[in-house]
Design a protein around this motif. Structure first.
Motif, PDB file in Angstrom:
ATOM      1  N   ARG A  44       0.828  -1.203   0.000  1.00 47.25           N
ATOM      2  CA  ARG A  44       0.000   0.000   0.000  1.00 47.25           C
ATOM      3  C   ARG A  44       0.866   1.257   0.000  1.00 47.25           C
ATOM      4  NH1 ARG A  44      -1.773   3.829   2.509  1.00 47.25           N
ATOM      5  NH2 ARG A  44      -0.622   3.396   4.407  1.00 47.25           N
ATOM      6  N   ALA A  45       1.927   1.236   0.799  1.00 52.47           N
ATOM      7  CA  ALA A  45       2.831   2.387   0.880  1.00 52.47           C
ATOM      8  C   ALA A  45       3.522   2.634  -0.459  1.00 52.47           C
ATOM      9  CB  ALA A  45       3.867   2.167   1.988  1.00 52.47           C
ATOM     10  N   GLY A  46       3.930   1.558  -1.125  1.00 54.16           N
ATOM     11  CA  GLY A  46       4.563   1.675  -2.427  1.00 54.16           C
ATOM     12  C   GLY A  46       3.637   2.294  -3.455  1.00 54.16           C
ATOM     13  N   LYS A  47       2.394   1.836  -3.449  1.00 55.83           N
ATOM     14  CA  LYS A  47       1.392   2.373  -4.381  1.00 55.83           C
ATOM     15  C   LYS A  47       1.130   3.848  -4.069  1.00 55.83           C
ATOM     16  CE  LYS A  47       0.692  -1.490  -6.462  1.00 55.83           C
ATOM     17  NZ  LYS A  47       1.256  -1.601  -7.807  1.00 55.83           N
ATOM     18  N   ALA A  48       1.011   4.159  -2.790  1.00 54.80           N
ATOM     19  CA  ALA A  48       0.729   5.541  -2.373  1.00 54.80           C
ATOM     20  C   ALA A  48       1.836   6.477  -2.846  1.00 54.80           C
ATOM     21  CB  ALA A  48       0.566   5.615  -0.858  1.00 54.80           C
ATOM     22  N   ALA A  49       3.086   6.015  -2.776  1.00 52.62           N
ATOM     23  CA  ALA A  49       4.222   6.839  -3.193  1.00 52.62           C
ATOM     24  C   ALA A  49       4.145   7.150  -4.692  1.00 52.62           C
ATOM     25  CB  ALA A  49       5.533   6.121  -2.870  1.00 52.62           C
ATOM     26  N   ALA A  50       3.800   6.130  -5.483  1.00 49.19           N
ATOM     27  CA  ALA A  50       3.687   6.324  -6.933  1.00 49.19           C
ATOM     28  C   ALA A  50       2.562   7.306  -7.263  1.00 49.19           C
ATOM     29  CB  ALA A  50       3.437   4.979  -7.618  1.00 49.19           C
ATOM     30  N   ILE A  51       1.468   7.202  -6.526  1.00 51.96           N
ATOM     31  CA  ILE A  51       0.317   8.082  -6.747  1.00 51.96           C
ATOM     32  C   ILE A  51       0.659   9.522  -6.350  1.00 51.96           C
ATOM     33  CG2 ILE A  51      -2.028   8.599  -5.908  1.00 51.96           C
ATOM     34  CD1 ILE A  51      -2.454   5.493  -5.865  1.00 51.96           C
ATOM     35  N   GLU A  52       1.371   9.667  -5.237  1.00 45.03           N
ATOM     36  CA  GLU A  52       1.780  11.011  -4.788  1.00 45.03           C
ATOM     37  C   GLU A  52       2.727  11.667  -5.799  1.00 45.03           C
ATOM     38  OE1 GLU A  52       3.310  10.809  -0.740  1.00 45.03           O
ATOM     39  OE2 GLU A  52       1.381   9.945  -0.124  1.00 45.03           O
ATOM     40  N   ALA A  53       3.631  10.866  -6.381  1.00 46.85           N
ATOM     41  CA  ALA A  53       4.563  11.388  -7.383  1.00 46.85           C
ATOM     42  C   ALA A  53       3.792  11.924  -8.585  1.00 46.85           C
ATOM     43  CB  ALA A  53       5.533  10.289  -7.815  1.00 46.85           C
ATOM     44  N   LYS A  54       2.759  11.180  -8.986  1.00 46.05           N
ATOM     45  CA  LYS A  54       1.939  11.605 -10.132  1.00 46.05           C
ATOM     46  C   LYS A  54       1.168  12.881  -9.775  1.00 46.05           C
ATOM     47  CE  LYS A  54       1.697   9.393 -13.426  1.00 46.05           C
ATOM     48  NZ  LYS A  54       2.524   9.482 -14.657  1.00 46.05           N
ATOM     49  N   LEU A  84      -1.721  18.101 -19.151  1.00 48.17           N
ATOM     50  CA  LEU A  84      -2.449  17.990 -17.889  1.00 48.17           C
ATOM     51  C   LEU A  84      -3.532  16.929 -17.980  1.00 48.17           C
ATOM     52  CD1 LEU A  84      -2.970  21.530 -16.337  1.00 48.17           C
ATOM     53  CD2 LEU A  84      -2.362  19.443 -15.128  1.00 48.17           C
ATOM     54  N   LYS A  85      -4.282  16.963 -19.073  1.00 47.13           N
ATOM     55  CA  LYS A  85      -5.367  16.008 -19.263  1.00 47.13           C
ATOM     56  C   LYS A  85      -4.812  14.584 -19.246  1.00 47.13           C
ATOM     57  CE  LYS A  85      -9.502  15.360 -22.070  1.00 47.13           C
ATOM     58  NZ  LYS A  85     -10.224  15.727 -23.291  1.00 47.13           N
ATOM     59  N   ARG A  86      -3.679  14.397 -19.954  1.00 45.74           N
ATOM     60  CA  ARG A  86      -3.069  13.070 -20.026  1.00 45.74           C
ATOM     61  C   ARG A  86      -2.607  12.611 -18.636  1.00 45.74           C
ATOM     62  NH1 ARG A  86       0.413  13.953 -23.968  1.00 45.74           N
ATOM     63  NH2 ARG A  86       2.228  14.190 -22.615  1.00 45.74           N
ATOM     64  N   LYS A  87      -1.973  13.528 -17.908  1.00 49.89           N
ATOM     65  CA  LYS A  87      -1.484  13.194 -16.557  1.00 49.89           C
ATOM     66  C   LYS A  87      -2.655  12.825 -15.635  1.00 49.89           C
ATOM     67  CE  LYS A  87       2.986  14.108 -16.960  1.00 49.89           C
ATOM     68  NZ  LYS A  87       3.844  12.928 -17.132  1.00 49.89           N
ATOM     69  N   ARG A  88      -3.765  13.532 -15.774  1.00 48.39           N
ATOM     70  CA  ARG A  88      -4.935  13.222 -14.931  1.00 48.39           C
ATOM     71  C   ARG A  88      -5.472  11.837 -15.240  1.00 48.39           C
ATOM     72  NH1 ARG A  88      -6.808  18.901 -15.439  1.00 48.39           N
ATOM     73  NH2 ARG A  88      -6.161  19.937 -13.511  1.00 48.39           N
ATOM     74  N   VAL A  89      -5.499  11.486 -16.528  1.00 50.32           N
ATOM     75  CA  VAL A  89      -5.944  10.141 -16.934  1.00 50.32           C
ATOM     76  C   VAL A  89      -4.987   9.095 -16.356  1.00 50.32           C
ATOM     77  CG1 VAL A  89      -6.212   8.576 -18.899  1.00 50.32           C
ATOM     78  CG2 VAL A  89      -7.158  10.885 -19.016  1.00 50.32           C
ATOM     79  N   TYR A  91      -3.164   9.422 -13.762  1.00 51.75           N
ATOM     80  CA  TYR A  91      -3.376   9.427 -12.312  1.00 51.75           C
ATOM     81  C   TYR A  91      -4.565   8.554 -11.940  1.00 51.75           C
ATOM     82  CZ  TYR A  91      -4.699  11.171  -7.699  1.00 51.75           C
ATOM     83  OH  TYR A  91      -5.053  11.253  -6.375  1.00 51.75           O
ATOM     84  N   GLU A  92      -5.685   8.742 -12.641  1.00 46.45           N
ATOM     85  CA  GLU A  92      -6.890   7.934 -12.382  1.00 46.45           C
ATOM     86  C   GLU A  92      -6.601   6.449 -12.549  1.00 46.45           C
ATOM     87  OE1 GLU A  92      -9.915   8.841 -11.293  1.00 46.45           O
ATOM     88  OE2 GLU A  92      -9.232  10.931 -11.147  1.00 46.45           O
ATOM     89  N   ARG A  93      -5.901   6.145 -13.672  1.00 45.34           N
ATOM     90  CA  ARG A  93      -5.601   4.743 -13.963  1.00 45.34           C
ATOM     91  C   ARG A  93      -4.703   4.149 -12.884  1.00 45.34           C
ATOM     92  NH1 ARG A  93      -3.725   4.716 -19.509  1.00 45.34           N
ATOM     93  NH2 ARG A  93      -5.913   5.091 -19.986  1.00 45.34           N
ATOM     94  N   LEU A  94      -3.696   4.900 -12.497  1.00 45.38           N
ATOM     95  CA  LEU A  94      -2.762   4.467 -11.454  1.00 45.38           C
ATOM     96  C   LEU A  94      -3.523   4.183 -10.150  1.00 45.38           C
ATOM     97  CD1 LEU A  94       0.372   4.221 -11.402  1.00 45.38           C
ATOM     98  CD2 LEU A  94       0.428   6.471 -10.336  1.00 45.38           C
ATOM     99  N   ASN A  95      -4.409   5.100  -9.823  1.00 41.54           N
ATOM    100  CA  ASN A  95      -5.216   4.987  -8.617  1.00 41.54           C
ATOM    101  C   ASN A  95      -6.096   3.735  -8.649  1.00 41.54           C
ATOM    102  OD1 ASN A  95      -5.885   5.980  -6.130  1.00 41.54           O
ATOM    103  ND2 ASN A  95      -6.597   7.941  -6.890  1.00 41.54           N
ATOM    104  N   ASP A  96      -6.800   3.559  -9.776  1.00 39.64           N
ATOM    105  CA  ASP A  96      -7.686   2.400  -9.926  1.00 39.64           C
ATOM    106  C   ASP A  96      -6.908   1.092  -9.881  1.00 39.64           C
ATOM    107  OD1 ASP A  96      -9.739   4.173 -10.154  1.00 39.64           O
ATOM    108  OD2 ASP A  96     -10.010   3.954 -12.322  1.00 39.64           O
ATOM    109  N   ASP A  97      -5.784   1.058 -10.609  1.00 44.70           N
ATOM    110  CA  ASP A  97      -4.963  -0.155 -10.629  1.00 44.70           C
ATOM    111  C   ASP A  97      -4.438  -0.486  -9.238  1.00 44.70           C
ATOM    112  OD1 ASP A  97      -5.384  -0.297 -13.309  1.00 44.70           O
ATOM    113  OD2 ASP A  97      -3.358   0.243 -13.917  1.00 44.70           O
ATOM    114  N   ALA A  98      -3.987   0.550  -8.533  1.00 42.54           N
ATOM    115  CA  ALA A  98      -3.443   0.348  -7.184  1.00 42.54           C
ATOM    116  C   ALA A  98      -4.517  -0.208  -6.263  1.00 42.54           C
ATOM    117  CB  ALA A  98      -2.894   1.659  -6.641  1.00 42.54           C
ATOM    118  N   SER A  99      -5.713   0.378  -6.330  1.00 40.34           N
ATOM    119  CA  SER A  99      -6.825  -0.105  -5.493  1.00 40.34           C
ATOM    120  C   SER A  99      -7.148  -1.557  -5.802  1.00 40.34           C
ATOM    121  CB  SER A  99      -8.076   0.746  -5.723  1.00 40.34           C
ATOM    122  OG  SER A  99      -7.845   2.057  -5.273  1.00 40.34           O
TER     123      SER A  99
END
Length: 172
Positions: A44-54, A84-89, A91-99
């Motif tokens: 979880r911590a590893g995923k959180a770090a990747a999400i925070e970086a994004k 920005l739009k691409r980064k947000r997409v 980010y969403e994908r990263l978040n969903d995959d991590a969850s």
């Protein structure tokens, strides 16, 4: 002569032996459960770090877009907006995959623990001569005298001990 039918009760009929076990307590407090919890926490911590970086990337782009709004050409502004739009997409994908990955890992860990627990209870029941063992959470009353939770917890840790790496090195 013939004996009356009611005298045929076998003397070997063993008394009923009932046990009650708190599965949650065993799974939460056993070494293997703690080890799996730590593993999940690391994941979880590893995923959180990747999400925070994004998130930081997005914030950086947003600030860039804001501070340079006046000086930028329309083309440059559109390019930033696209980024920005691409980064947000992403980010969403990263978040969903991590969850999803975390949920899957948690389910796998839980499934593994329950399988180990059931296997252990089956062996324990046979070895100790139990007729039946109930899960504590599903019965309204049981005397403490038949609660085998602590004994099962000790057995669980003896069967699935903490990995050697987790214990402190011996003092010479």
């Amino acid at each position: 002569g013939l004996q009356p039918a009611f005298a045929q009760t076998p003397a070997t009929a063993s008394p009923i032996k009932i046990g009650v076990v708190n599965q949650d307590k065993v799974l939460n407090e056993c070494e293997e459960g703690r080890r799996l919890k730590l593993e999940l926490e690391k994941l979880r911590a590893g995923k959180a770090a990747a999400i925070e970086a994004k998130e930081k990337e997005i914030k950086g782009l947003q600030e860039q877009a804001l501070s340079a709004q006046l000086s930028l050409s329309d083309e440059k502004r559109e390019d930033l907006a696209r980024q920005l739009k691409r980064k947000r997409v992403e980010y969403e994908r990263l978040n969903d995959d991590a969850s999803a990955e975390f949920q899957e890992a948690a389910n796998r860990a839980q499934g593994r623990l329950i399988a180990l627990f059931r296997d252990l209870i089956a062996k324990y029941g046979v070895e100790k001569g139990y007729t039946i063992i109930f899960e504590k959470g599903t019965i309204y009353f049981a005397t403490d005298a038949i609660d085998i939770t602590e004994d099962v917890l000790v057995r669980f840790n003896a069967t699935y001990p903490a990995p050697a790496a987790a214990s402190p090195p011996p003092k010479n």
